[in-house]
Scaffold this active site. Structure first.
Site, PDB file in Angstrom:
ATOM      1  N   PHE A 141      71.185 -18.908  87.088  1.00  0.00           N
ATOM      2  CA  PHE A 141      72.634 -19.657  87.534  1.00  0.00           C
ATOM      3  C   PHE A 141      71.940 -20.810  88.298  1.00  0.00           C
ATOM      4  CE2 PHE A 141      75.447 -19.790  91.370  1.00  0.00           C
ATOM      5  CZ  PHE A 141      76.336 -20.465  90.586  1.00  0.00           C
ATOM      6  N   ASP A 174      48.200 -14.981  85.389  1.00  0.00           N
ATOM      7  CA  ASP A 174      47.074 -15.531  86.028  1.00  0.00           C
ATOM      8  C   ASP A 174      47.457 -16.896  86.508  1.00  0.00           C
ATOM      9  OD1 ASP A 174      44.319 -17.079  86.187  1.00  0.00           O
ATOM     10  OD2 ASP A 174      44.089 -14.952  86.900  1.00  0.00           O
ATOM     11  N   PRO A 175      47.291 -17.206  87.668  1.00  0.00           N
ATOM     12  CA  PRO A 175      47.553 -18.716  88.307  1.00  0.00           C
ATOM     13  C   PRO A 175      46.674 -19.869  87.392  1.00  0.00           C
ATOM     14  CG  PRO A 175      47.367 -17.457  90.038  1.00  0.00           C
ATOM     15  CD  PRO A 175      46.725 -16.552  88.846  1.00  0.00           C
ATOM     16  N   LYS A 231      62.491 -13.527 100.343  1.00  0.00           N
ATOM     17  CA  LYS A 231      62.726 -14.879 100.254  1.00  0.00           C
ATOM     18  C   LYS A 231      62.145 -15.575 101.520  1.00  0.00           C
ATOM     19  CE  LYS A 231      64.779 -16.766  97.636  1.00  0.00           C
ATOM     20  NZ  LYS A 231      64.288 -17.550  96.400  1.00  0.00           N
ATOM     21  N   TYR A 264      66.016  -8.319 100.359  1.00  0.00           N
ATOM     22  CA  TYR A 264      66.030  -9.540  99.487  1.00  0.00           C
ATOM     23  C   TYR A 264      65.711 -10.696 100.356  1.00  0.00           C
ATOM     24  CZ  TYR A 264      68.335 -13.857  97.478  1.00  0.00           C
ATOM     25  OH  TYR A 264      68.215 -15.043  96.933  1.00  0.00           O
ATOM     26  N   ASN A 298      60.083 -12.631  93.883  1.00  0.00           N
ATOM     27  CA  ASN A 298      60.195 -13.451  95.089  1.00  0.00           C
ATOM     28  C   ASN A 298      58.947 -13.941  95.923  1.00  0.00           C
ATOM     29  OD1 ASN A 298      62.700 -13.302  94.501  1.00  0.00           O
ATOM     30  ND2 ASN A 298      63.287 -11.921  95.877  1.00  0.00           N
ATOM     31  N   THR A 327      66.847 -19.266 100.833  1.00  0.00           N
ATOM     32  CA  THR A 327      68.271 -18.826 100.913  1.00  0.00           C
ATOM     33  C   THR A 327      68.659 -18.884 102.535  1.00  0.00           C
ATOM     34  OG1 THR A 327      69.777 -16.767 100.749  1.00  0.00           O
ATOM     35  CG2 THR A 327      67.360 -16.633 101.010  1.00  0.00           C
TER      36      THR A 327
END
Length: 322
Positions: A20, A61-62, A149, A145, A96, A121
């Site tokens: 979104f 992997d980063p 975050k 959640y 997250n 958020t």
């Protein structure tokens, strides 16, 4: 992989480009003529004009992510990815927290300077007695959640404070607008209305008020953060005022044009484990965004609802955030 940017128009990389917020951020970036690369697990459903970069950041992997990003020579990385709807606690942590840890390490490893904008958020604040929620308030999230975050916000702000990345976190409240997920209250309502039902099933909304923001204003805030001369660690991006959700529902029903055939509204129990558990009726203080970014919301809730309804009536692809 060849570079898709140029010296005057460096590539913007967007994670969660099929979701979104990410989809609208991509549209805003493309409208400026900037090349956009979309990092996603699946290439399907990405916005037009974006170059897909298939990668599962939460599991990859980063170093591999940095290797995938390096040829793009990005000047901006926007993280609009994350786990939100219909997920387990482990999936919330992976989407997250783990994802953000790996993203920050990958951005840090890039040779050229990159600006990182992470979408947070307002639920990170939790409940406060203050009239408005300012960035200086302590974060006391309640739901899982919001807790994950906040953990992500702290990863980003710590890296910025240590000089490892140039980054900011945009904390947003309830966002509305085109391509809103069907799992959300108003997204679900729009899908019901599109089916011309005889009744609408809604949770009880009396007395519930929220700070509502058009997702396209969020995308504009990302553009402002991308070019700001300095970056506060956390910036609120909202409307700065509360709107009764019941009035917003009524407005969407009117926009849908049900008229004399308006469906009966059936009130059911509030869904368990809502992502806004523990959120208070407090608007965001957006003074910092005005001062540092020159940003202010340009659209009304009515604007957002018209765009939401317009996107509901066109064929939809699957909406994912990661």
């Amino acid at each position: 992989m060849a570079s898709v940017g140029s010296a005057d128009r460096p590539t913007a990389v967007v994670l969660g480009a099929g979701g979104f917020v990410g989809r609208n951020v991509c549209a805003a970036l493309r409208a400026t003529g900037r090349p956009v690369a979309a990092v996603a697990r699946r290439p399907a459903g990405l916005p037009d004009g974006c170059r897909p970069v298939p990668f599962d950041v939460a599991r990859g992997d980063p170093a591999d992510l940095a290797a995938a990003l390096a040829p793009l020579r990005p000047g901006l990385v926007v993280n609009a990815a994350g786990a939100v709807w219909n997920v387990t606690d482990d999936e919330l942590t992976a989407g997250n927290v783990t994802l953000v840890e790996r993203l920050v390490r990958a951005v840090e490893a890039l040779a050229d300077p990159v600006r990182l904008v992470h979408i947070g958020t307002a639920y990170e604040y939790g409940v406060h007695p203050d009239d408005t929620l300012a960035e200086t308030l302590p974060a006391r999230p309640v739901g899982r959640y919001a807790q994950t975050k906040l953990a992500a916000t702290r990863i980003v702000t710590r890296a910025a404070a240590e000089g490892r990345v140039s980054a900011t976190v945009l904390r947003i409240p309830v966002a509305l607008g085109p391509f809103i997920p069907a799992e959300s209250l108003l997204g679900g309502l729009a899908r019901q209305l599109a089916a011309h039902p005889t009744e609408l099933r809604l949770p009880p909304l009396d007395g519930v008020r929220r700070d509502l923001i058009d997702v396209r204003d969020v995308a504009d805030a990302v553009l402002c953060a991308a070019r700001a001369p300095r970056l506060p660690p956390v910036v609120n991006i909202g409307s700065g005022r509360l709107v009764p959700l019941a009035d917003t529902v009524d407005a969407l029903i009117r926009i849908a044009g049900t008229g004399a055939n308006a469906p009966a509204i059936v009130r059911g129990p509030a869904p368990a484990g809502r992502r806004d558990a523990g959120a208070g009726d407090r608007p965001l203080d957006i003074g910092l965004a005005r001062r540092e970014f020159g940003w202010a919301p340009a659209r009304t809730v009515t604007d957002a609802l018209h765009a939401l309804w317009g996107s509901t009536r066109v064929p939809q692809t699957s909406q994912h955030h990661t």
